[in-house]
Design an enzyme around this catalytic site. Structure first.
Site, short mmCIF file in Angstrom:
data_model
loop_
_atom_site.label_atom_id
_atom_site.label_comp_id
_atom_site.label_asym_id
_atom_site.label_seq_id
_atom_site.Cartn_x
_atom_site.Cartn_y
_atom_site.Cartn_z
N THR A 137 11.76 -0.22 -3.35
CA THR A 137 10.85 0.07 -4.46
C THR A 137 11.61 -0.06 -5.78
OG1 THR A 137 9.49 1.78 -5.52
CG2 THR A 137 11.33 2.57 -4.24
N ASP A 160 2.64 1.46 -1.16
CA ASP A 160 1.80 1.08 -2.30
C ASP A 160 0.81 2.22 -2.53
OD1 ASP A 160 1.45 -1.12 -4.24
OD2 ASP A 160 -0.62 -0.92 -3.62
N SER A 161 0.61 2.55 -3.78
CA SER A 161 -0.21 3.72 -4.08
C SER A 161 -0.99 3.52 -5.36
CB SER A 161 0.68 4.95 -4.18
OG SER A 161 1.79 4.70 -5.01
N GLY A 206 4.21 8.53 -13.64
CA GLY A 206 2.87 7.93 -13.68
C GLY A 206 1.81 8.91 -14.18
N ASP A 229 0.96 11.77 -13.07
CA ASP A 229 1.15 13.18 -12.69
C ASP A 229 0.76 14.19 -13.77
OD1 ASP A 229 1.83 12.66 -10.10
OD2 ASP A 229 3.99 12.68 -10.44
P1 ITT Z 1 6.97 -0.32 -6.39
O1 ITT Z 1 5.78 -1.23 -6.28
O2 ITT Z 1 8.21 -1.04 -6.77
O3 ITT Z 1 7.14 0.57 -5.18
P2 ITT Z 1 5.41 0.91 -8.52
O4 ITT Z 1 5.67 2.06 -9.42
O5 ITT Z 1 5.00 -0.39 -9.14
O6 ITT Z 1 6.72 0.71 -7.61
P3 ITT Z 1 2.91 0.85 -7.05
O7 ITT Z 1 2.82 -0.62 -7.14
O8 ITT Z 1 2.64 1.50 -5.72
O9 ITT Z 1 4.38 1.37 -7.46
O10 ITT Z 1 2.01 1.45 -8.16
C1 ITT Z 1 1.68 2.78 -8.10
C2 ITT Z 1 1.17 3.19 -9.44
O11 ITT Z 1 0.18 4.19 -9.18
C3 ITT Z 1 2.29 3.87 -10.23
O12 ITT Z 1 2.87 3.01 -11.16
C4 ITT Z 1 1.52 4.99 -10.90
O13 ITT Z 1 0.89 4.45 -12.02
C5 ITT Z 1 0.45 5.35 -9.86
N1 ITT Z 1 0.90 6.37 -8.92
C6 ITT Z 1 1.05 6.22 -7.58
N2 ITT Z 1 1.53 7.34 -7.02
C7 ITT Z 1 1.68 8.20 -8.02
C8 ITT Z 1 2.17 9.52 -8.08
O14 ITT Z 1 2.61 10.14 -7.01
N3 ITT Z 1 2.22 10.11 -9.26
C9 ITT Z 1 1.78 9.49 -10.36
N4 ITT Z 1 1.31 8.24 -10.42
C10 ITT Z 1 1.27 7.59 -9.24
#
Ligand code: ITT
Length: 197
Positions: free
Chosen positions: A7, A76-77, A152, A154
């Site tokens: 990640t 992915d989240s 993010g 949170d």
């Molecule tokens: P990787 O893809 O490199 O793992 P990323 O931050 O880009 O890192 P994602 O593509 O999964 O991760 O995007 C998830 C987005 O969703 C993240 O940037 C936040 O905006 C939001 N998000 C997901 N989980 C979260 C959490 O636990 N707390 C706050 N925001 C979250």
């Protein structure tokens, strides 16, 4: 088990390590040639398809390095807001970096329905097979940002099962006990224990 979390988001690694260490797993970031992965995320409707694309990319990153054969985790989240038909969803990362949290709060201005959920899909590649688990955390969007922990969304996300604080006001361990990521990772940890793995 030693798990390498692929990640670009170090906060995800902190949360995973806090949750999985007591369950007997050592989580560290996947670093190849001194850098964290930067994924190309397909334009897709689903977290699962994006997580699958991340695992493929993580596999190619470790090919030809001493890390080949390590257990690799991806996730992915996103945040799905009911009143916005699930937006920003798979675009959460993009929306956070463009209109930001204030922009999301503005989209909800005057809306009584502030319900939302965080969702996560986690996949671990064990070489011989992959295991997948999902997690959901229901909650609502606060009227204003509160707290500086986490990352993010949170500061504006109040989990339903919490005590009224935003995730931004919780420690990594408190958040992981009820979060989407915590649930997905606990699911993976159960699958890792099962004899059929
Ligand atoms: P990787 O893809 O490199 O793992 P990323 O931050 O880009 O890192 P994602 O593509 O999964 O991760 O995007 C998830 C987005 O969703 C993240 O940037 C936040 O905006 C939001 N998000 C997901 N989980 C979260 C959490 O636990 N707390 C706050 N925001 C979250």
């Amino acid at each position: 088990m030693r798990i390498l979390f692929a990640t670009g988001n170090e906060h995800k690694v902190t949360e995973a390590a806090a949750l999985l260490q007591p369950l007997g797993h050592r989580v560290s970031p996947l670093v190849v040639n001194g850098t964290l992965p930067e994924f190309i995320e397909p334009q897709s409707d689903g977290l699962e398809a994006v997580a699958m694309a991340k695992i493929e990319q993580a596999r190619s990153m470790v090919e030809g390095t001493p890390l080949v054969g390590s257990a690799i985790l991806v996730e992915d989240s996103g945040l799905f807001i009911d009143a916005l038909d699930g937006f920003p969803g798979v675009y959460s990362s993009y929306i956070e970096s463009t209109i930001g949290l204030d922009g999301v709060l503005r989209l909800l201005e005057g809306s009584y329905d502030r319900e939302a959920e965080y969702r996560a899909v986690a996949i671990i590649d064990l070489g011989s097979k992959t295991l997948q688990a999902t997690g959901v955390c229901r909650g609502r969007i606060a009227d204003e940002g509160m707290g500086e922990q986490g990352f993010g969304y949170d500061p504006i996300f109040i989990p339903e099962e919490g005590d009224g604080r935003t995730c931004g006001q919780m420690s990594a361990l408190e958040k992981s006990a009820l979060s989407h990521r915590g649930r997905a990772l606990k699911g993976l940890s159960e699958l890792l224990k099962s004899p059929s793995k």
